[in-house]
Motif scaffolding. Structure first.
Motif, PDB file in Angstrom:
ATOM      1  N   PRO A 221       0.945  -1.275  -0.174  1.00 24.59           N
ATOM      2  CA  PRO A 221       0.087   0.135  -0.165  1.00 24.59           C
ATOM      3  C   PRO A 221       0.921   1.298  -0.158  1.00 24.59           C
ATOM      4  CG  PRO A 221      -0.135  -1.072   2.142  1.00 24.59           C
ATOM      5  CD  PRO A 221       0.741  -2.009   1.377  1.00 24.59           C
ATOM      6  N   PHE A 222       2.055   1.363   0.308  1.00 27.59           N
ATOM      7  CA  PHE A 222       3.044   2.311   0.519  1.00 27.59           C
ATOM      8  C   PHE A 222       3.726   2.732  -0.636  1.00 27.59           C
ATOM      9  CE2 PHE A 222       2.550   0.570   4.795  1.00 27.59           C
ATOM     10  CZ  PHE A 222       1.811   1.811   5.554  1.00 27.59           C
ATOM     11  N   GLU A 223       3.635   1.972  -1.775  1.00 24.96           N
ATOM     12  CA  GLU A 223       4.227   2.083  -2.675  1.00 24.96           C
ATOM     13  C   GLU A 223       3.552   2.263  -4.057  1.00 24.96           C
ATOM     14  OE1 GLU A 223       7.020  -1.187  -3.113  1.00 24.96           O
ATOM     15  OE2 GLU A 223       8.293  -0.524  -1.466  1.00 24.96           O
ATOM     16  N   SER A 224       2.982   1.153  -4.356  1.00 25.76           N
ATOM     17  CA  SER A 224       1.810   1.071  -5.680  1.00 25.76           C
ATOM     18  C   SER A 224       0.906   0.025  -5.671  1.00 25.76           C
ATOM     19  CB  SER A 224       2.833   1.262  -6.883  1.00 25.76           C
ATOM     20  OG  SER A 224       2.001   1.130  -7.888  1.00 25.76           O
ATOM     21  N   THR A 225      -0.198   0.056  -6.016  1.00 26.45           N
ATOM     22  CA  THR A 225      -1.085  -1.031  -6.064  1.00 26.45           C
ATOM     23  C   THR A 225      -2.108  -0.826  -7.111  1.00 26.45           C
ATOM     24  OG1 THR A 225      -2.716  -2.184  -4.891  1.00 26.45           O
ATOM     25  CG2 THR A 225      -2.564   0.001  -4.500  1.00 26.45           C
ATOM     26  N   PRO A 226      -2.570  -2.062  -7.698  1.00 28.91           N
ATOM     27  CA  PRO A 226      -3.383  -2.115  -9.111  1.00 28.91           C
ATOM     28  C   PRO A 226      -4.780  -1.861  -8.385  1.00 28.91           C
ATOM     29  CG  PRO A 226      -2.984  -4.308  -8.409  1.00 28.91           C
ATOM     30  CD  PRO A 226      -1.663  -3.306  -7.632  1.00 28.91           C
ATOM     31  N   THR A 227      -4.952  -1.917  -6.971  1.00 27.52           N
ATOM     32  CA  THR A 227      -6.270  -1.777  -6.553  1.00 27.52           C
ATOM     33  C   THR A 227      -6.221  -0.872  -5.296  1.00 27.52           C
ATOM     34  OG1 THR A 227      -5.919  -3.669  -5.097  1.00 27.52           O
ATOM     35  CG2 THR A 227      -7.036  -4.036  -6.923  1.00 27.52           C
ATOM     36  N   PRO A 228      -6.125   0.375  -5.544  1.00 29.73           N
ATOM     37  CA  PRO A 228      -6.240   1.416  -4.530  1.00 29.73           C
ATOM     38  C   PRO A 228      -7.208   1.845  -3.651  1.00 29.73           C
ATOM     39  CG  PRO A 228      -6.139   2.584  -6.562  1.00 29.73           C
ATOM     40  CD  PRO A 228      -6.158   1.124  -6.828  1.00 29.73           C
TER      41      PRO A 228
END
Length: 438
Positions: A221-228
């Protein structure tokens, strides 16, 4: 008993046909020297014996052959005067006449009255290839027929069901071809490729692994995620892994294909791999989230290669001791719980007491594994392993096998990142610093 007496009496009363002396049965020759038969004239039946067999022309002697004069002081046998001999006639049936020349005795080295016995040679079952065994002896009599290639002895065809060998029926002794591995084949050690004891084995192996899986996967969650917008620590667990291996294995060995161990072996097996991974969270394919969620790689190597030679025979029961050097498979215990790998090593192994005992002494110099295909690379890992074991069958009671093993591992201190950018050595737990392991 009554019936038998009637039959004997009837046979005793059968008449015997006799040829008249004034018209003997002859076999004459036409103008071109070919034999022509004159049928005998019908004569009266008589119960007495046959008085004359007549005269027959010998068809094996030319009609115009010159007949030499009889020796001085002698004469031709009665009934075989010079005129009859010039016509090629003699007493008795033609089967008792002059024998024919032996058609197989071309060199004229020996005089044989009859041809040598020859038998039909059906093709052997399976795909045999050409024989490399040159004949070393010739047939000298009809009592023995030399067959030197004992592997390619033909078998007569057998139509088991009487259907004319339909394609979908199962028949024994079926003929094969080079592309049929389900019958005997030269390319899978069923027939020698050189001499009587040298065999060639070729294997083409395709192994496919397709895996749909669900594994707890963090959502970064703190970097990048395809499902924010999600608060859960774990993200989408779905993933798909695909591995495809193609193996070409070639082996040349010398032995008997039975209980006797190989005298020597040469083996090489290149392997080709393609792999694909797809997940639904970042940071799984690579620690670098910019690499996305999919990865496709390919790799090729020579996974297996070694040379093996037998050092000595230890007993008449095929006990032996051999040595093998190269990249080879080895499992140190019953199920491979302690060690099981295919890697670069030198191995001394053999059997004792009619194969009741087996022993191994092997030293490994490990090669590095490829990250995504799990195959051996050409780089050294800096790890040495020594293993010695001894098996004893039927210990205390039949069917019980005991094993004693010794393992030693030396792992050099190293720092290693795999091809995907993950830290492999040292283990990233606590203070990750290179250290030696013994």
């Amino acid at each position: 008993m009554v019936v038998l007496g009637v039959v004997v009496a009837t046979l005793g009363a059968l008449p015997v046909r006799a040829e008249p002396a004034d018209r003997p049965a002859t076999i004459a020759a036409d103008g071109e020297g070919n034999a022509t038969a004159d049928p005998p004239a019908a004569g009266p039946e008589s119960a007495g014996p046959v008085e004359s067999l007549g005269r027959y022309r010998n068809p094996l002697r030319p009609a115009a052959e010159a007949i030499p004069a009889p020796p001085e002081g002698e004469s031709w046998p009665e009934g075989d005067d010079e005129e009859d001999l010039r016509e090629g006639t003699t007493r008795g049936p033609p089967v008792l006449g002059e024998p024919a020349d032996n058609p197989y005795d071309f060199a004229g080295e020996r005089s044989v009255a009859d041809p040598l016995f020859r038998y039909a040679t059906p093709p052997p079952a399976g795909f045999t290839g050409a024989s490399s065994i040159e004949p070393s002896e010739e047939q000298e009599s009809s009592h023995f027929v030399p067959v030197e290639d004992r592997w390619r002895i033909g078998v007569p065809p057998w139509d088991r069901y009487g259907k004319g060998h339909e394609r979908l029926d199962d028949y024994p002794y079926a003929l094969g071809n080079v592309f049929n591995p389900y019958t005997q084949n030269l390319l899978k050690e069923d027939f020698p490729i050189i001499g009587q004891h040298t065999f060639f084995d070729m294997k083409v192996i395709s192994r496919t692994i397709a895996m749909f899986r669900q594994v707890p996967t963090p959502n970064t969650p703190f970097e990048s995620t395809p499902t924010p917008g999600q608060e859960d620590f774990f993200g989408n667990p779905n993933g798909f892994l695909f591995l495809q291996y193609y193996t070409l294995a070639f082996e040349l060995n010398h032995g008997d294909r039975a209980f006797k161990p190989n005298d020597w072996r040469l083996r090489i097996a290149p392997v080709f791999n393609t792999n694909y991974l797809e997940v639904y969270e970042y940071g799984v394919v690579s620690p670098d989230v910019s690499q996305g969620r999919r990865r496709s790689r390919g790799f090729a190597t020579i996974e297996e290669w070694f040379i093996e030679a037998k050092i000595a025979d230890l007993s008449p029961d095929y006990d032996f001791v051999s040595i093998r050097g190269g990249s080879q498979p080895f499992t140190s215990d019953f199920r491979g719980f302690i060690f099981s790998d295919l890697n670069r090593a030198i191995r001394l192994f053999g059997t004792r007491l009619a194969n009741r005992d087996q022993f191994n002494l092997i030293v490994f110099d490990q090669r590095e594994k490829d990250t995504n295909s799990f195959l051996n690379s050409f780089d050294s890992r800096g790890q040495q392993i020594l293993i010695a074991n001894y098996y004893r069958q039927d210990l205390l009671w039949p069917g019980h096998t005991a094993q004693a093993s010794f393992h030693f591992d030396h792992d050099d201190a190293s720092l290693k990142y795999d091809k995907n950018g993950n830290l492999v050595r040292p283990d990233p737990v606590g203070i990750a610093s290179p250290h030696e392991v013994n």
